[in-house]
Write a protein that holds these residues in place. Structure first.
Motif, short mmCIF file in Angstrom:
data_model
loop_
_atom_site.label_atom_id
_atom_site.label_comp_id
_atom_site.label_asym_id
_atom_site.label_seq_id
_atom_site.Cartn_x
_atom_site.Cartn_y
_atom_site.Cartn_z
N LEU A 148 31.01 43.29 45.77
CA LEU A 148 31.21 43.98 47.05
C LEU A 148 32.60 44.57 47.09
O LEU A 148 33.54 44.00 46.54
N CYS A 149 32.75 45.68 47.77
CA CYS A 149 34.06 46.30 47.91
C CYS A 149 34.25 46.76 49.34
O CYS A 149 33.68 47.75 49.77
N GLN A 150 35.00 46.00 50.10
CA GLN A 150 35.40 46.42 51.44
C GLN A 150 36.81 45.95 51.74
O GLN A 150 37.24 45.89 52.87
N TRP A 151 37.55 45.63 50.69
CA TRP A 151 38.98 45.34 50.70
C TRP A 151 39.41 44.22 51.64
O TRP A 151 40.53 44.21 52.12
N GLY A 152 38.56 43.29 51.91
CA GLY A 152 38.96 42.15 52.72
C GLY A 152 39.07 42.39 54.20
O GLY A 152 39.48 41.51 54.94
N ARG A 153 38.71 43.56 54.64
CA ARG A 153 38.87 43.89 56.07
C ARG A 153 37.97 43.04 56.96
O ARG A 153 38.27 42.84 58.13
N GLN A 154 36.85 42.57 56.42
CA GLN A 154 35.91 41.79 57.23
C GLN A 154 35.74 40.38 56.69
O GLN A 154 34.68 39.80 56.76
N GLN A 155 36.80 39.82 56.14
CA GLN A 155 36.85 38.46 55.64
C GLN A 155 35.69 38.12 54.70
O GLN A 155 34.92 37.21 54.95
N THR A 202 31.31 38.69 43.39
CA THR A 202 32.73 39.04 43.42
C THR A 202 32.99 39.98 44.60
O THR A 202 32.08 40.67 45.07
N TRP A 203 34.23 39.98 45.04
CA TRP A 203 34.60 40.88 46.14
C TRP A 203 36.11 41.05 46.14
O TRP A 203 36.85 40.22 45.67
N ARG A 204 36.55 42.15 46.70
CA ARG A 204 37.98 42.40 46.85
C ARG A 204 38.47 41.66 48.09
O ARG A 204 37.76 41.56 49.08
#
Length: 52
Positions: free
Chosen positions: A21-28, A39-41
């Motif tokens: 996933l890639c949403q840069w941590g904006r939504q925890q 995996t996720w940023r």
């Protein structure tokens, strides 16, 4: 999509694909992403312009 991947892995007996996933941590994503991806940023490590 996550359910389809899990169902395919279960029916085939093979490991699922890596779903990132890639949403840069904006939504925890550390709170909820574990349920649908592997995996996720967690930060905005990609930005516009040249790196300094």
């Amino acid at each position: 999509m996550a359910k389809a991947i899990a169902d395919l892995a279960k029916s085939s007996g093979k490991p699922p694909i890596l779903f990132s996933l890639c949403q840069w941590g904006r939504q925890q994503p550390w709170v909820w992403a574990r349920e649908i991806g592997q995996t996720w940023r967690t930060t905005e490590d990609i930005g516009k312009g040249n790196p300094s």
